[in-house]
Enzyme design. Structure first.
Site, short mmCIF file in Angstrom:
data_model
loop_
_atom_site.label_atom_id
_atom_site.label_comp_id
_atom_site.label_asym_id
_atom_site.label_seq_id
_atom_site.Cartn_x
_atom_site.Cartn_y
_atom_site.Cartn_z
N ILE A 11 48.12 -34.70 49.75
CA ILE A 11 46.70 -35.00 49.59
C ILE A 11 46.61 -35.98 48.42
O ILE A 11 47.17 -35.72 47.36
CB ILE A 11 45.90 -33.72 49.30
CG1 ILE A 11 46.01 -32.78 50.50
CG2 ILE A 11 44.45 -34.03 49.00
CD1 ILE A 11 45.50 -31.40 50.24
N ASN A 13 44.53 -36.78 46.14
CA ASN A 13 44.00 -36.38 44.84
C ASN A 13 44.69 -35.15 44.24
O ASN A 13 44.26 -34.63 43.23
CB ASN A 13 42.49 -36.16 44.92
CG ASN A 13 42.10 -35.02 45.85
OD1 ASN A 13 42.91 -34.56 46.64
ND2 ASN A 13 40.87 -34.57 45.75
N CYS A 14 45.79 -34.72 44.83
CA CYS A 14 46.57 -33.59 44.30
C CYS A 14 47.44 -34.11 43.15
O CYS A 14 48.17 -35.09 43.32
CB CYS A 14 47.43 -32.99 45.42
SG CYS A 14 48.60 -31.75 44.86
N ASP A 15 47.37 -33.47 42.00
CA ASP A 15 48.13 -33.91 40.83
C ASP A 15 49.64 -33.90 41.09
O ASP A 15 50.34 -34.83 40.67
CB ASP A 15 47.83 -33.03 39.62
CG ASP A 15 46.43 -33.24 39.08
OD1 ASP A 15 45.81 -34.28 39.39
OD2 ASP A 15 45.94 -32.36 38.34
N ALA A 18 50.52 -36.77 43.29
CA ALA A 18 50.43 -38.03 42.52
C ALA A 18 51.66 -38.21 41.64
O ALA A 18 52.22 -39.32 41.57
CB ALA A 18 49.16 -38.03 41.67
#
Length: 120
Positions: A11, A13-15, A18
């Protein structure tokens, strides 16, 4: 570093996803990013392949998405009997889910990834 058909499911926007993507990009690793919430998402066959290698660790059992499943769905996933709940709610997968050549990994751990993704 060229990897044949490497796919990273996650996903945007998942840290953790990223951090994993930054790690791969920093090493020049070529991969296809597949947004679990986008089209086409992930199918039961792909989840089953991951489950064959990772077992129940394929799933993030601490996530709110996991807790939103009923106990029958959770049991079916943990036992590898039915992956339809993970197809419908892909955020139950531990991310990122990486298919790299003959390796299947999930989560991000630089110490585990270094031997696989660092040019020799």
């Amino acid at each position: 570093m060229e990897r044949t058909g490497m796919k990273v499911y996650g996903i945007p926007n998942c840290d953790t996803v990223a951090r994993a993507r930054k790690y791969l990009n920093g090493r020049g690793v070529t991969y296809q990013f597949c947004d679990l919430r986008g089209e086409p998402g992930i199918d039961a066959e792909t989840i089953a392949r991951a489950y064959q290698v990772l077992g129940a660790a394929t799933f993030n059992t601490r996530s709110p998405s996991w807790r939103s499943l009923d106990s029958a769905q959770q049991t079916a996933l943990k036992e590898g009997r039915d992956f339809s709940a993970a197809v419908a709610t892909p955020t139950v997968l531990k991310r990122p889910l990486v298919f790299a050549d003959d390796q299947i990994l999930n989560g991000f751990n630089a110490k585990v990834w270094d031997p696989l993704f660092t040019a020799h």
